[in-house]
Design a protein around this motif. Structure first.
Motif, PDB file in Angstrom:
ATOM      1  N   ILE A  12       0.836  -1.205   0.000  1.00 57.74           N
ATOM      2  CA  ILE A  12       0.000   0.000   0.000  1.00 57.74           C
ATOM      3  C   ILE A  12       0.871   1.254   0.000  1.00 57.74           C
ATOM      4  O   ILE A  12       0.636   2.195  -0.779  1.00 57.74           O
ATOM      5  CB  ILE A  12      -0.948   0.001   1.212  1.00 57.74           C
ATOM      6  CG1 ILE A  12      -1.984  -1.117   1.066  1.00 57.74           C
ATOM      7  CG2 ILE A  12      -1.640   1.354   1.371  1.00 57.74           C
ATOM      8  CD1 ILE A  12      -2.847  -1.312   2.301  1.00 57.74           C
TER       9      ILE A  12
ATOM     10  N   PHE B 134       0.803   3.658  -3.337  1.00 58.44           N
ATOM     11  CA  PHE B 134       0.267   5.012  -3.215  1.00 58.44           C
ATOM     12  C   PHE B 134       1.363   6.051  -3.429  1.00 58.44           C
ATOM     13  O   PHE B 134       1.147   7.051  -4.128  1.00 58.44           O
ATOM     14  CB  PHE B 134      -0.381   5.221  -1.843  1.00 58.44           C
ATOM     15  CG  PHE B 134      -0.987   6.586  -1.676  1.00 58.44           C
ATOM     16  CD1 PHE B 134      -2.277   6.836  -2.120  1.00 58.44           C
ATOM     17  CD2 PHE B 134      -0.269   7.625  -1.108  1.00 58.44           C
ATOM     18  CE1 PHE B 134      -2.839   8.103  -1.998  1.00 58.44           C
ATOM     19  CE2 PHE B 134      -0.823   8.893  -0.968  1.00 58.44           C
ATOM     20  CZ  PHE B 134      -2.115   9.132  -1.414  1.00 58.44           C
TER      21      PHE B 134
ATOM     22  N   VAL C  10       0.698  10.131   4.320  1.00 60.08           N
ATOM     23  CA  VAL C  10      -0.605   9.640   3.847  1.00 60.08           C
ATOM     24  C   VAL C  10      -0.526   8.158   3.483  1.00 60.08           C
ATOM     25  O   VAL C  10      -1.414   7.371   3.837  1.00 60.08           O
ATOM     26  CB  VAL C  10      -1.093  10.481   2.649  1.00 60.08           C
ATOM     27  CG1 VAL C  10      -2.386   9.897   2.079  1.00 60.08           C
ATOM     28  CG2 VAL C  10      -1.318  11.929   3.076  1.00 60.08           C
ATOM     29  N   SER C  11       0.536   7.761   2.790  1.00 62.63           N
ATOM     30  CA  SER C  11       0.668   6.342   2.418  1.00 62.63           C
ATOM     31  C   SER C  11       0.742   5.461   3.657  1.00 62.63           C
ATOM     32  O   SER C  11       0.141   4.374   3.705  1.00 62.63           O
ATOM     33  CB  SER C  11       1.904   6.131   1.545  1.00 62.63           C
ATOM     34  OG  SER C  11       3.095   6.311   2.291  1.00 62.63           O
TER      35      SER C  11
ATOM     36  N   LEU D   3      -2.700   5.184   5.367  1.00 58.32           N
ATOM     37  CA  LEU D   3      -3.560   4.238   4.649  1.00 58.32           C
ATOM     38  C   LEU D   3      -3.172   2.805   4.983  1.00 58.32           C
ATOM     39  O   LEU D   3      -4.035   1.944   5.218  1.00 58.32           O
ATOM     40  CB  LEU D   3      -3.444   4.480   3.140  1.00 58.32           C
ATOM     41  CG  LEU D   3      -4.045   5.789   2.614  1.00 58.32           C
ATOM     42  CD1 LEU D   3      -3.707   5.958   1.131  1.00 58.32           C
ATOM     43  CD2 LEU D   3      -5.554   5.815   2.814  1.00 58.32           C
TER      44      LEU D   3
END
Length: 484
Positions: A188, A192, A465-466, A469
């Motif tokens: 993920i 991303f 942000v990655s 997530l």
């Protein structure tokens, strides 16, 4: 008054550390401020609480700092990191410059190379690739950070990063805790981060933006900047001041020789974790002279230390005769580990004093009362402390020192696998630690010759942000199906 003292002490630590003041001075001062507001005995908290906790951290983790810095310096001066970077560049080319930089950074850091050493070697490579590919310089920090400071630090199973080692004594886990969840989280973060950076590259090309201008000697200037040094040593395992205290080879080795030590780190770590240590009769550890401990409490650290030690032997045997000044290289690597471990230990000492304040019970109850269950509250606790201290390792240790036994008790009551706690805690510490005052962020921007204004948004997306997530995915999957 006690809670006010904690907040004021924390404010002093964060504000002055961001201005470049030494954590070695700030941490005990901030701790004494918190103790004074609570009406607690100052000298007792300094010499017993603060120093006791700091000394315990050094006793547990200095071997990893020492061998990690030494391994990184040997890999740099032997030309191995450069060889891996060149090979990746040749295979992918300027047309896939961002991917090449990310993968090169991931390879060397997952193999145990210190973060600052990776920065020092990757930046010139990235600069050449980005210039040839017409990609803006401002995207370099985001690409390097994605490869070096995200999934290989907190999620990929077996990573020898100190952040992945810290939960092991608390939870009795190994570096390979929750491997399936770690691989999903890594995928993920990588997917991303690459999506964002390639999107930014496409928009820059559409706008006709090229590589742009920038300082030619940014890397050299960053290694000599005292403010960069102070910030870097609380978030990395390598003192930048030691980067030039030795000499590198003129011509790097072949890719097979260069990459061999990285494979050794992973393979030996795996063998120690699952085959050698579990079969070892370690009942002697219960004796007072060994601290009355158990194999479970030390096995994780033993695995990482052994892997790094064997890899160091491999580097020396394969490249030792080609390194111009091997003794100077080894001395610089050893010296480079001292300031980082003491700096992080000072943050841990501050956290121990805060946790000993009567007012901290209110903080503890607030954290444990966060909705969503223990995995969410653990993630929030590590996030907040890593953000405030600007250090994933410091924030993680403070959180686990204060709350680790409580979470283990909750895990036993609710049937939660400690491996899941390990992976959530590490990924949680590796998210908001990348705020603007983080030492790795400041160092990377300085080395790349970029600024927060031009490049920080890409670091936010690629690192914060990655990781958020990935953290959310791990918590959801772990809550539904458990650890795997």
């Amino acid at each position: 008054m006690g809670l006010s003292g904690i907040l004021i002490g924390l404010a002093i630590l964060v504000a002055l550390a961001y201005r470049g003041s030494s954590v070695l001075l700030l941490a005990p001062i901030a701790a004494m401020v918190a103790a004074a507001f609570a009406g607690e005995p100052l000298l007792a908290h300094w010499t017993q609480t603060f120093m006791g906790s700091a000394a315990q951290f050094i006793a547990q983790f200095f071997p990893i700092f020492l061998l990690g810095a030494l391994f990184g310096k040997l890999m740099e001066d032997s030309g191995s990191v450069e060889a891996i970077s060149r090979w990746t560049t040749a295979k992918l080319g300027p047309q896939r410059a961002i991917l090449a930089v990310v993968l090169a950074g991931a390879a060397v850091t997952y193999g145990g190379v210190s973060l600052f050493v990776a920065f020092f070697v990757l930046v010139p490579m990235a600069e050449g690739l980005f210039r040839a590919g017409g990609i803006p310089r401002r995207l370099m920090p985001g690409a390097i950070a994605l490869g070096t400071s995200t999934f290989t630090m907190s999620a990929l199973p077996g990573t020898p990063a100190i952040q992945n080692a810290i939960p092991m004594p608390f939870f009795g886990t190994t570096p390979f805790a929750a491997p399936g969840l770690g691989i999903i989280a890594s995928a993920i973060m990588l997917a991303f981060g690459l999506w964002w950076l390639q999107r930014a590259e496409a928009r820059a090309r559409a706008a006709g933006e090229g590589f742009g201008d920038g300082p030619e000697d940014a890397t050299e200037a960053a290694t000599e900047d005292p403010i960069v040094r102070e910030r870097a040593t609380t978030s990395q395992g390598f003192d930048p001041a030691e980067i030039h205290h030795s000499e590198s080879v003129k011509e790097p080795p072949s890719i097979l020789i260069a990459a061999a030590p990285l494979f050794v780190v992973v393979v030996v770590n795996l063998l120690m974790s699952f085959f050698i240590l579990p079969r070892l009769d370690a009942s002697f550890l219960a004796e007072p002279r060994f601290g009355g401990t158990t194999l479970t409490a030390v096995a994780g650290v033993w695995s990482v230390v052994t892997a790094l030690f064997v890899a160091i032997i491999v580097v020396i045997l394969a490249n030792g005769f080609s390194v111009p000044k091997l003794r100077a290289t080894m001395t610089a690597g050893a010296n480079a580990s001292v300031l980082p471990v003491v700096s992080v230990a000072s943050l841990v000492g501050f956290g121990a004093v805060v946790a000993a304040m009567p007012a901290f019970e209110a903080v503890r109850q607030w954290v444990l009362g966060i909705g969503g269950g223990p995995l969410v509250s653990l993630a929030v606790a590590t996030n907040i402390l890593a953000a405030l201290t600007g250090s994933a390792s410091g924030g993680l240790t403070i959180a686990l020192d204060a709350l680790g036994p409580t979470y283990m008790q909750i895990a036993a009551q609710q049937g939660i696998n400690p491996d899941l706690l390990h992976r959530v805690a590490v990924i949680g510490a590796g998210t908001l630690d990348s705020l603007p005052h983080n030492g790795a962020v400041v160092t990377l921007l300085a080395v790349c010759g970029c600024t927060h204004k031009t490049s920080y948004i890409d670091i936010v997306m690629a690192c914060i942000v990655s990781a958020l997530l990935a953290l959310a995915a791990v918590i959801v999957l772990g809550s539904v199906v458990g650890s795997f």
